[in-house]
Design a protein around this motif. Structure first.
Motif, PDB file in Angstrom:
ATOM      1  N   GLY A  13       7.869  19.074 -40.829  1.00 24.08           N
ATOM      2  CA  GLY A  13       8.345  19.887 -39.959  1.00 24.08           C
ATOM      3  C   GLY A  13       8.311  19.272 -38.414  1.00 24.08           C
ATOM      4  N   GLU A  30       2.479  26.400 -36.864  1.00 22.10           N
ATOM      5  CA  GLU A  30       1.650  25.417 -37.524  1.00 22.10           C
ATOM      6  C   GLU A  30       0.279  26.118 -37.546  1.00 22.10           C
ATOM      7  N   CYS A 115       1.678  31.574 -40.681  1.00 26.57           N
ATOM      8  CA  CYS A 115       2.832  32.420 -41.207  1.00 26.57           C
ATOM      9  C   CYS A 115       2.417  33.329 -42.529  1.00 26.57           C
ATOM     10  N   CYS A 204      -7.872   7.269 -51.826  1.00 25.99           N
ATOM     11  CA  CYS A 204      -7.218   8.575 -52.035  1.00 25.99           C
ATOM     12  C   CYS A 204      -7.000   8.613 -53.741  1.00 25.99           C
ATOM     13  N   ILE A 249      -8.287  18.637 -52.328  1.00 23.93           N
ATOM     14  CA  ILE A 249      -7.187  19.579 -52.411  1.00 23.93           C
ATOM     15  C   ILE A 249      -7.179  19.738 -53.970  1.00 23.93           C
ATOM     16  N   ILE A 267      12.164  21.639 -46.862  1.00 25.85           N
ATOM     17  CA  ILE A 267      12.006  20.005 -46.465  1.00 25.85           C
ATOM     18  C   ILE A 267      10.873  19.415 -46.618  1.00 25.85           C
ATOM     19  N   ASP A 269       7.613  18.223 -49.017  1.00 27.97           N
ATOM     20  CA  ASP A 269       7.025  18.843 -50.145  1.00 27.97           C
ATOM     21  C   ASP A 269       7.384  19.944 -50.576  1.00 27.97           C
ATOM     22  N   ALA A 283       7.830   9.329 -46.725  1.00 24.60           N
ATOM     23  CA  ALA A 283       9.190   8.936 -46.355  1.00 24.60           C
ATOM     24  C   ALA A 283      10.229   9.845 -46.566  1.00 24.60           C
TER      25      ALA A 283
HETATM   26  C1  LIG Z   1      -3.360  12.633 -53.304  1.00 26.52           C
HETATM   27  C2  LIG Z   1      -2.021  12.242 -52.782  1.00 26.52           C
HETATM   28  C3  LIG Z   1      -1.765  11.316 -52.025  1.00 26.52           C
HETATM   29  C4  LIG Z   1      -0.680  10.625 -51.560  1.00 26.52           C
HETATM   30  N1  LIG Z   1      -0.426   9.392 -51.118  1.00 26.52           N
HETATM   31  C5  LIG Z   1       0.752   9.118 -50.522  1.00 26.52           C
HETATM   32  C6  LIG Z   1       0.997   7.933 -50.002  1.00 26.52           C
HETATM   33  O1  LIG Z   1       0.185   7.192 -49.988  1.00 26.52           O
HETATM   34  N2  LIG Z   1       2.409   7.708 -49.350  1.00 26.52           N
HETATM   35  C7  LIG Z   1       3.083   8.649 -49.212  1.00 26.52           C
HETATM   36  O2  LIG Z   1       4.148   8.407 -48.459  1.00 26.52           O
HETATM   37  N3  LIG Z   1       2.956   9.821 -49.770  1.00 26.52           N
HETATM   38  C8  LIG Z   1       1.734  10.315 -50.191  1.00 26.52           C
HETATM   39  N4  LIG Z   1       1.628  11.422 -50.472  1.00 26.52           N
HETATM   40  C9  LIG Z   1       2.590  12.542 -50.286  1.00 26.52           C
HETATM   41  C10 LIG Z   1       2.560  12.876 -48.744  1.00 26.52           C
HETATM   42  O3  LIG Z   1       1.087  13.439 -48.434  1.00 26.52           O
HETATM   43  C11 LIG Z   1       3.409  14.254 -48.766  1.00 26.52           C
HETATM   44  O4  LIG Z   1       4.639  13.903 -49.177  1.00 26.52           O
HETATM   45  C12 LIG Z   1       3.469  14.459 -47.219  1.00 26.52           C
HETATM   46  O5  LIG Z   1       2.510  14.834 -46.688  1.00 26.52           O
HETATM   47  C13 LIG Z   1       4.467  15.664 -46.974  1.00 26.52           C
HETATM   48  O6  LIG Z   1       4.746  15.848 -45.833  1.00 26.52           O
HETATM   49  P1  LIG Z   1       5.148  17.775 -45.338  1.00 26.52           P
HETATM   50  O7  LIG Z   1       5.263  17.629 -44.048  1.00 26.52           O
HETATM   51  O8  LIG Z   1       6.306  18.028 -46.432  1.00 26.52           O
HETATM   52  O9  LIG Z   1       3.819  18.460 -45.835  1.00 26.52           O
HETATM   53  P2  LIG Z   1       2.506  18.517 -45.126  1.00 26.52           P
HETATM   54  O10 LIG Z   1       2.054  17.280 -44.406  1.00 26.52           O
HETATM   55  O11 LIG Z   1       1.456  19.062 -46.289  1.00 26.52           O
HETATM   56  O12 LIG Z   1       2.540  19.659 -44.012  1.00 26.52           O
HETATM   57  C14 LIG Z   1       2.788  20.932 -44.486  1.00 26.52           C
HETATM   58  C15 LIG Z   1       2.296  21.658 -43.065  1.00 26.52           C
HETATM   59  O13 LIG Z   1       2.208  23.144 -43.253  1.00 26.52           O
HETATM   60  C16 LIG Z   1       1.099  23.895 -42.803  1.00 26.52           C
HETATM   61  N5  LIG Z   1       1.433  25.070 -43.377  1.00 26.52           N
HETATM   62  C17 LIG Z   1       1.141  25.427 -44.554  1.00 26.52           C
HETATM   63  N6  LIG Z   1       1.051  26.841 -44.666  1.00 26.52           N
HETATM   64  C18 LIG Z   1       1.511  27.454 -43.425  1.00 26.52           C
HETATM   65  C19 LIG Z   1       1.412  28.570 -42.928  1.00 26.52           C
HETATM   66  N7  LIG Z   1       1.289  29.692 -43.860  1.00 26.52           N
HETATM   67  N8  LIG Z   1       1.740  28.802 -41.509  1.00 26.52           N
HETATM   68  C20 LIG Z   1       1.842  27.826 -40.809  1.00 26.52           C
HETATM   69  N9  LIG Z   1       1.629  26.466 -41.313  1.00 26.52           N
HETATM   70  C21 LIG Z   1       1.447  26.322 -42.500  1.00 26.52           C
HETATM   71  C22 LIG Z   1       0.102  22.998 -43.081  1.00 26.52           C
HETATM   72  O14 LIG Z   1      -0.955  23.356 -42.268  1.00 26.52           O
HETATM   73  C23 LIG Z   1       0.856  21.665 -42.829  1.00 26.52           C
HETATM   74  O15 LIG Z   1       0.393  21.101 -41.391  1.00 26.52           O
HETATM   75  C24 LIG Z   1       0.457  12.015 -51.403  1.00 26.52           C
HETATM   76  C25 LIG Z   1       0.099  12.951 -51.422  1.00 26.52           C
HETATM   77  C26 LIG Z   1      -0.935  13.354 -52.452  1.00 26.52           C
HETATM   78  C27 LIG Z   1      -1.388  14.882 -52.887  1.00 26.52           C
END
Ligand SMILES: Cc1cc2nc3c(=O)[nH]c(=O)nc-3n(C[C@H](O)[C@H](O)[C@H](O)COP(=O)(O)OP(=O)(O)OC[C@H]3O[C@@H](n4cnc5c(N)ncnc54)[C@H](O)[C@@H]3O)c2cc1C
Length: 366
Positions: A13, A30, A115, A204, A249, A267, A269, A283
């Motif tokens: 985001g 957020e 949201c 982790c 989690i 976009i 996860d 990445a």
């Molecule tokens: C156990 C574990 C280990 C990992 N280790 C690695 C690693 O070593 N290297 C690596 O590259 N990846 C790793 N990952 C994957 C990585 O953490 C994710 O792919 C990455 O965080 C995805 O980023 P994102 O922005 O999609 O989601 P996130 O970083 O999860 O961000 C989502 C955001 O949305 C917000 N949100 C959710 N719902 C709402 C709502 N209703 N209203 C407003 N805001 C909201 C949340 O507060 C959060 O800030 C790991 C994942 C896990 C589960």
């Protein structure tokens, strides 16, 4: 009326806000403030390093640790070491997200709200928040991570199914090779260890509920189940926790998702979670945001169908093979007999491991 509303300010985001804010009026919603810790392995693949640098983000100058070695161990502590084909860096989400947040504040309007509802009304979206505000936007980008209450509101398929995974993370003081990211397997899961800025070690792990239920609590699980791997036994015996309590989690789902749902561009996860053992989720989150911005910049903003078609195509082309490879590796690692046989092969033919790692990663981009 915003041109684009981004829901969720994790890596995906925030990068989307920085990119799209160059041309459009962008809202980012957020729910939580920065900086904060998140459950994550905190190993970032170098494929995003050149791109981050073009944005003026220099992780190594901020204290991130360069990592170029990979170690993987079996349940019994049998260890294989290899050089990482592309390498990466260790940086806490506390620090990395905050760097991006500071940039994003200059490019988008940011609201710290949750949201609760999204409605598509033919030409625009209406977004409601828990704080009783309503926003309208021409386009919505779903960047709300692997599992959010919004997924329930949108009735996404994956959310209907129970997941068997939970994850735990904490930082420690521990004597650990800074250039290494380690993946230690144990019965029902695996634990990643790597250094982050300021020299702390991030531990982790991901485990099944089935395995976790064999212990009364996290400490007992680490001591009795995870520590059957002697390398993890050594870690938990000597590491000094830097958090009062580990972060946890639950319901981590690896079900497939779609890059577009209800006209929302997903976009990071929210579009698909790669198995964490691949170390590529961050990445992918950054890259998917950049790809989506490029689709917007290169096409007619008012042609919704075209934008959706182009993004779905590029997302599938870029990420679907990595996601499949991750699933395949996870299946192998969780079957002890298969994992043992694979380790034997990797010991005899050491070039196998870097090739497998390459399958779960992309090439660096700007
Ligand atoms: C156990 C574990 C280990 C990992 N280790 C690695 C690693 O070593 N290297 C690596 O590259 N990846 C790793 N990952 C994957 C990585 O953490 C994710 O792919 C990455 O965080 C995805 O980023 P994102 O922005 O999609 O989601 P996130 O970083 O999860 O961000 C989502 C955001 O949305 C917000 N949100 C959710 N719902 C709402 C709502 N209703 N209203 C407003 N805001 C909201 C949340 O507060 C959060 O800030 C790991 C994942 C896990 C589960």
């Amino acid at each position: 009326m915003f041109q684009i509303a981004i829901l969720g300010g994790g890596l995906a985001g925030l990068v989307a806000a920085i990119e799209l804010g160059k041309k459009y009026k962008v809202l980012l919603v957020e729910k939580d403030p920065y900086p904060r810790h998140r459950v994550c392995g905190e190993y970032v693949s170098n494929e995003v390093l050149p791109y981050l640098q073009t944005m003026g983000i220099h992780p190594l100058a901020e204290g991130a640790i360069p990592i170029n070695q990979f170690e993987i161990s079996t349940h019994s502590g049998n260890l294989i070491k290899t050089k990482l084909p592309l390498g990466g860096f260790g940086m806490s989400r506390y620090a990395l997200d905050n760097l991006l947040f500071k940039k994003a504040t200059k490019m988008a309007q940011i609201k710290f709200e949750t949201c609760t509802e999204i409605k598509f009304k033919n030409t625009h979206f209406s977004i409601a928040t828990k704080e009783s505000n309503t926003y309208t936007a021409h386009y919505v980008i779903g960047a709300f991570g692997k599992r959010s209450a919004i997924d329930k509101v949108l009735e996404r398929n994956f959310i209907q199914k129970k997941s068997s995974w939970l994850a735990v993370k904490a930082h420690y003081n521990y004597n650990f090779d800074p250039n290494v990211v380690a993946l230690h397997n144990f019965d029902g899961g695996y634990c990643g260890l790597s250094k982050i800025e300021a020299g702390a070690v991030n531990a982790c792990y991901l485990t099944t509920y089935k395995s976790f239920k064999r212990a009364k609590n996290i400490t007992e699980f680490q001591q009795k189940i995870m520590s059957r791997n002697p390398l993890l036994a050594n870690f938990f015996q000597h590491a000094q926790p830097l958090f009062e309590n580990p972060l946890t989690i639950s319901q981590v789902s690896f079900e497939s998702k779609k890059p577009i749902e209800n006209h929302i561009f997903m976009i990071g996860d929210a579009a698909g979670l790669i198995h964490p053992l691949c170390g590529n989720g961050m990445a992918m989150a950054i890259h998917s945001a950049k790809l989506l911005a490029t689709v917007f910049f290169q096409n007619d903003f008012n042609n919704r169908n075209l934008l959706e078609k182009e993004y779905a195509k590029i997302w599938t082309h870029t990420f679907s093979r990595r996601l499949q490879s991750g699933q395949w590796i996870q299946k192998v690692l969780l079957r002890p007999a298969l994992a043992k046989a694979s380790f034997k092969i990797a010991k005899i033919v050491p070039s196998v491991l870097p090739k497998i790692i390459e399958k779960t990663h992309g090439e660096s981009f700007v």
